[in-house]
Design a protein around this motif. Structure first.
Motif, mmCIF file in Angstrom:
data_model
loop_
_atom_site.group_PDB
_atom_site.id
_atom_site.type_symbol
_atom_site.label_atom_id
_atom_site.label_comp_id
_atom_site.label_asym_id
_atom_site.label_seq_id
_atom_site.Cartn_x
_atom_site.Cartn_y
_atom_site.Cartn_z
ATOM 1 N N ALA A 1 0.880 -1.276 0.058
ATOM 2 C CA ALA A 1 0.105 -0.032 0.079
ATOM 3 C C ALA A 1 0.782 1.346 0.056
ATOM 4 O O ALA A 1 0.556 2.249 -0.615
ATOM 5 C CB ALA A 1 -0.647 -0.001 1.328
ATOM 6 N N PHE A 2 1.803 1.250 0.792
ATOM 7 C CA PHE A 2 2.988 2.345 0.838
ATOM 8 C C PHE A 2 3.450 2.747 -0.531
ATOM 9 O O PHE A 2 3.716 3.688 -0.915
ATOM 10 C CB PHE A 2 4.050 1.906 2.009
ATOM 11 C CG PHE A 2 5.155 2.807 1.679
ATOM 12 C CD1 PHE A 2 5.222 4.313 1.894
ATOM 13 C CD2 PHE A 2 6.415 2.157 1.227
ATOM 14 C CE1 PHE A 2 6.583 4.819 1.879
ATOM 15 C CE2 PHE A 2 7.605 3.115 1.147
ATOM 16 C CZ PHE A 2 7.528 4.222 1.217
ATOM 17 N N VAL A 3 4.033 1.463 -1.044
ATOM 18 C CA VAL A 3 4.677 1.796 -2.550
ATOM 19 C C VAL A 3 3.872 1.916 -3.639
ATOM 20 O O VAL A 3 4.275 2.874 -4.253
ATOM 21 C CB VAL A 3 5.525 0.112 -2.825
ATOM 22 C CG1 VAL A 3 5.990 0.322 -4.229
ATOM 23 C CG2 VAL A 3 6.552 -0.275 -1.759
ATOM 24 N N ASN A 4 2.570 1.484 -3.630
ATOM 25 C CA ASN A 4 1.611 1.768 -4.565
ATOM 26 C C ASN A 4 0.883 3.213 -4.355
ATOM 27 O O ASN A 4 -0.049 3.421 -5.410
ATOM 28 C CB ASN A 4 0.776 0.600 -4.970
ATOM 29 C CG ASN A 4 1.621 -0.501 -5.479
ATOM 30 O OD1 ASN A 4 2.391 -0.383 -5.959
ATOM 31 N ND2 ASN A 4 1.190 -1.816 -4.769
ATOM 32 N N GLU A 5 1.074 3.829 -3.135
ATOM 33 C CA GLU A 5 0.320 4.894 -3.038
ATOM 34 C C GLU A 5 0.993 6.190 -3.794
ATOM 35 O O GLU A 5 1.871 6.581 -3.600
ATOM 36 C CB GLU A 5 0.125 5.253 -1.545
ATOM 37 C CG GLU A 5 -0.574 6.751 -1.249
ATOM 38 C CD GLU A 5 -2.118 6.541 -1.841
ATOM 39 O OE1 GLU A 5 -2.426 7.569 -2.312
ATOM 40 O OE2 GLU A 5 -2.786 5.550 -1.608
ATOM 41 N N PRO A 6 -0.127 6.931 -4.816
ATOM 42 C CA PRO A 6 0.301 8.111 -5.400
ATOM 43 C C PRO A 6 0.465 9.318 -4.568
ATOM 44 O O PRO A 6 1.289 10.187 -4.737
ATOM 45 C CB PRO A 6 -0.613 7.996 -6.707
ATOM 46 C CG PRO A 6 -1.687 7.562 -6.171
ATOM 47 C CD PRO A 6 -1.319 6.354 -5.102
ATOM 48 N N GLY A 7 -0.474 9.293 -3.590
ATOM 49 C CA GLY A 7 -0.556 10.696 -2.621
ATOM 50 C C GLY A 7 0.551 10.687 -1.651
ATOM 51 O O GLY A 7 0.873 9.865 -1.067
ATOM 52 N N GLU A 8 1.290 11.645 -1.587
ATOM 53 C CA GLU A 8 2.259 11.863 -0.733
ATOM 54 C C GLU A 8 1.827 11.600 0.779
ATOM 55 O O GLU A 8 2.733 10.933 1.570
ATOM 56 C CB GLU A 8 3.062 12.985 -0.901
ATOM 57 C CG GLU A 8 4.149 13.362 0.195
ATOM 58 C CD GLU A 8 4.962 14.722 -0.198
ATOM 59 O OE1 GLU A 8 5.789 14.837 0.647
ATOM 60 O OE2 GLU A 8 4.612 15.484 -1.144
ATOM 61 N N ILE A 9 0.775 12.333 1.353
ATOM 62 C CA ILE A 9 0.139 12.121 2.558
ATOM 63 C C ILE A 9 -0.094 10.738 2.989
ATOM 64 O O ILE A 9 0.220 10.247 3.913
ATOM 65 C CB ILE A 9 -0.862 13.208 2.575
ATOM 66 C CG1 ILE A 9 -0.397 14.553 2.715
ATOM 67 C CG2 ILE A 9 -1.410 12.805 3.994
ATOM 68 C CD1 ILE A 9 -1.614 15.739 2.537
ATOM 69 N N LYS A 10 -0.758 9.984 2.180
ATOM 70 C CA LYS A 10 -1.154 8.872 2.567
ATOM 71 C C LYS A 10 0.035 7.590 2.285
ATOM 72 O O LYS A 10 0.101 6.770 3.375
ATOM 73 C CB LYS A 10 -2.015 8.173 1.352
ATOM 74 C CG LYS A 10 -3.657 8.639 1.641
ATOM 75 C CD LYS A 10 -4.508 7.831 0.764
ATOM 76 C CE LYS A 10 -6.032 8.201 1.105
ATOM 77 N NZ LYS A 10 -6.924 7.336 0.179
ATOM 78 N N ARG A 11 0.828 8.121 1.446
ATOM 79 C CA ARG A 11 2.097 7.311 1.493
ATOM 80 C C ARG A 11 3.128 7.367 2.635
ATOM 81 O O ARG A 11 3.567 6.483 3.317
ATOM 82 C CB ARG A 11 3.017 7.512 0.104
ATOM 83 C CG ARG A 11 4.121 6.849 -0.028
ATOM 84 C CD ARG A 11 4.809 6.922 -1.620
ATOM 85 N NE ARG A 11 5.318 8.490 -1.641
ATOM 86 C CZ ARG A 11 4.738 9.315 -2.578
ATOM 87 N NH1 ARG A 11 3.706 8.851 -3.258
ATOM 88 N NH2 ARG A 11 5.250 10.759 -2.521
ATOM 89 N N ASN A 12 2.981 8.608 3.180
ATOM 90 C CA ASN A 12 3.944 8.759 4.411
ATOM 91 C C ASN A 12 3.095 8.201 5.763
ATOM 92 O O ASN A 12 3.832 7.609 6.719
ATOM 93 C CB ASN A 12 3.928 10.282 4.790
ATOM 94 C CG ASN A 12 4.973 11.063 3.778
ATOM 95 O OD1 ASN A 12 5.760 10.419 3.324
ATOM 96 N ND2 ASN A 12 4.807 12.430 3.814
ATOM 97 N N LEU A 13 1.794 8.111 5.753
ATOM 98 C CA LEU A 13 0.945 7.379 6.441
ATOM 99 C C LEU A 13 1.224 5.976 6.704
ATOM 100 O O LEU A 13 1.476 5.428 7.781
ATOM 101 C CB LEU A 13 -0.485 7.724 6.337
ATOM 102 C CG LEU A 13 -1.482 6.853 7.238
ATOM 103 C CD1 LEU A 13 -1.289 7.373 8.835
ATOM 104 C CD2 LEU A 13 -2.935 7.032 6.941
#
Length: 70
Positions: free
Chosen positions: A34-46
């Motif tokens: 989920a982290f690797v595939n998340e395009p949004g920076e905020i969600k990726r950081n979460l």
């Protein structure tokens, strides 16, 4: 389209409070993906922070077991 995206996220990850309650029940690979595939920076950081927290809690559990030695 927005509704489909929200539904997909619920399938991928358990609610955060469930993850925090028992780190051993979290699929760490799923969380990392989920982290690797998340395009949004905020969600990726979460997702990155959750992944690190879960790993840290697992390590603490192992280190605190009776008889653990390095």
């Amino acid at each position: 389209m927005l509704g489909v995206t929200q539904m997909d996220e619920k399938k991928v990850l358990k609610p955060i409070d469930e993850m925090l309650a028992d780190p051993w029940q979290v699929d760490i690979q799923e969380l990392f993906e989920a982290f690797v595939n998340e395009p949004g920076e905020i969600k990726r950081n979460l997702y990155d922070s959750l992944d690190n927290y879960i790993l840290q809690k697992r390590q603490e559990d192992i280190i605190n077991r009776p008889g653990f030695a390095i």
